[in-house]
Scaffold this motif. Structure first.
Motif, mmCIF file in Angstrom:
data_model
loop_
_atom_site.group_PDB
_atom_site.id
_atom_site.type_symbol
_atom_site.label_atom_id
_atom_site.label_comp_id
_atom_site.label_asym_id
_atom_site.label_seq_id
_atom_site.Cartn_x
_atom_site.Cartn_y
_atom_site.Cartn_z
ATOM 1 N N SER A 114 48.094 6.082 72.957
ATOM 2 C CA SER A 114 48.611 4.709 72.890
ATOM 3 C C SER A 114 50.141 4.692 72.886
ATOM 4 O O SER A 114 50.729 3.624 72.990
ATOM 5 N N ARG A 118 48.302 4.995 79.279
ATOM 6 C CA ARG A 118 46.911 5.383 79.127
ATOM 7 C C ARG A 118 46.182 5.480 80.467
ATOM 8 O O ARG A 118 45.374 6.380 80.668
ATOM 9 N N TYR A 181 35.364 10.218 76.043
ATOM 10 C CA TYR A 181 36.668 9.580 75.835
ATOM 11 C C TYR A 181 36.958 8.546 76.918
ATOM 12 O O TYR A 181 37.287 7.401 76.629
ATOM 13 N N HIS A 185 37.033 4.318 76.502
ATOM 14 C CA HIS A 185 38.227 3.515 76.752
ATOM 15 C C HIS A 185 38.040 2.547 77.906
ATOM 16 O O HIS A 185 38.557 1.441 77.880
ATOM 17 N N THR A 189 38.491 -1.470 77.421
ATOM 18 C CA THR A 189 39.516 -2.191 78.187
ATOM 19 C C THR A 189 39.138 -2.165 79.656
ATOM 20 O O THR A 189 39.650 -1.329 80.401
ATOM 21 N N SER B 154 39.409 -0.075 69.556
ATOM 22 C CA SER B 154 40.196 0.078 70.779
ATOM 23 C C SER B 154 41.569 0.618 70.403
ATOM 24 O O SER B 154 41.897 0.733 69.211
ATOM 25 N N ASP B 159 41.293 6.067 69.736
ATOM 26 C CA ASP B 159 41.734 7.449 69.969
ATOM 27 C C ASP B 159 41.446 8.331 68.770
ATOM 28 O O ASP B 159 40.927 9.446 68.914
#
Lengths: 190, 190
Positions: A114, A118, A181, A185, A189, B154, B159
């Motif tokens: 972050s 990303r 992972y 994500h 998003t 998120s 992460d």
DNA sequence: CTCACTTGTGCAACTAGTTGCACAAGGCGT
DNA sequence: ACGCCTTGTGCAACTAGTTGCACAAGTGAG
């Protein structure tokens, strides 16, 4: 006078021992050892030829290996483990190993994602997953070719197979983790 | 004059970046960073306090972090990432990472087991499996406590969770592999 | 108060591994 | 026979990390 290196607690320093294992399987020159490290042994240990030459010289001066001129009138030096080297290796194998910790650049990036770009990172991860899939396929083919039936295996052959299994499991670990992972994500998003 | 260190290809050197990630999460002293590395971040990176102090000084001289006297009249130095440091970190996160290779002492021992005392090795492996089970349980408890429901996660929280998942998967890898190894050998030579 | 203990910082000396280069010897094409 | 490429060995200079120690400042017990 000088700092002695015979502390019995010493657990690391594995390149020496990896070379001894390889030399016990079969005597070799520096470059041959380098190539072995690029291949079968290479999925659990990696070393440059320079490092290997350096370490071989030290091992020779400590009497763990001997060198003989392989092909005459060449600069080639063919190494073999000595009895002393075999003893050193046996002692090391019998000594306890501390549990490994990860030491991975990539984990740091994932944790810090972050604070960077990303979507670019996710792109790189796709590439990495593809690379690990390729390696996995390669290892699985090796397993298929070299160990078509594994029922009767024992001794060193069994070790070789089980270490290859470890390489396979390791690749699976990376594929699973990185896939989890990226999927998480991309779902969070979209 | 001197060897510049600004080669854009440079991919390694992760301790700097790991410290930057940690400092972006929250400013800290050297010793606090060391303790963080012994805890949450520690299952994917490990460093001694001496190494951390050394690197912090270098990062300060390069302008990636600033130090302020934390508690007055103490020798304490509290570090925080600068804008320059944030940029360095962001660049690094966006750069590609080469696929990790294993680099494990233990794999060498497993491969060379027939050149040493195998029953002693198998005993050590039992201990290692127990240790990995303990760590796995610890990580799973962390997951349970800190991420009771993971659906809405998120950004940085996601992460953190996914990296913890990686630690869990890594422990599972070791347990599975070492168990497979010991079981296969005990079956082959009962 | 003072002595032992802890906390936080750091230096020095070392080992391990990487990167870039050099050089000798033999093979080979033209 | 000459230049060029490959193979095998190796040095030099560097970065990264470890181990052992030191020392200053605060903390707490008798």
């Amino acid at each position: 006078m000088h700092k002695a290196y015979d502390d019995p607690q010493t657990a690391g320093v594995a390149l020496e021992h990896a070379l001894l294992v390889s030399l016990r399987e079969r005597p070799a020159t520096g470059i041959e050892l380098t190539r072995r490290f690029d291949r079968s042994i290479g999925f659990f240990w990696r070393a440059t030829h320079q490092q290997i030459y350096k370490v071989l010289r030290r091992m020779e001066s400590e009497g763990w290996v001997t060198a003989s001129a392989g092909d005459a009138r060449s600069t080639e030096r063919r190494y073999a483990a000595t009895k002393a080297g075999e003893r050193v290796l046996a002692d090391w194998i019998g000594s306890p190993t501390p549990a490994a910790t990860m030491r991975s650049d990539l984990a740091v990036k994932l944790r810090g994602a972050s604070y960077g770009d990303r979507s670019k990172l996710l792109g790189h991860l796709d590439d990495l997953v593809a690379e690990h899939r390729t390696r996995l396929a390669h290892f699985e083919q090796l397993e298929h070719e070299q160990f078509p039936h594994t029922d009767g295996l024992s001794g060193h052959d069994l070790d070789t197979w089980l270490v290859l299994r470890g390489g396979i499991k390791q690749e699976q670990f990376w594929i699973e983790w990185l896939t989890e992972y990226t999927a998480a994500h991309r779902k969070a998003t979209p």
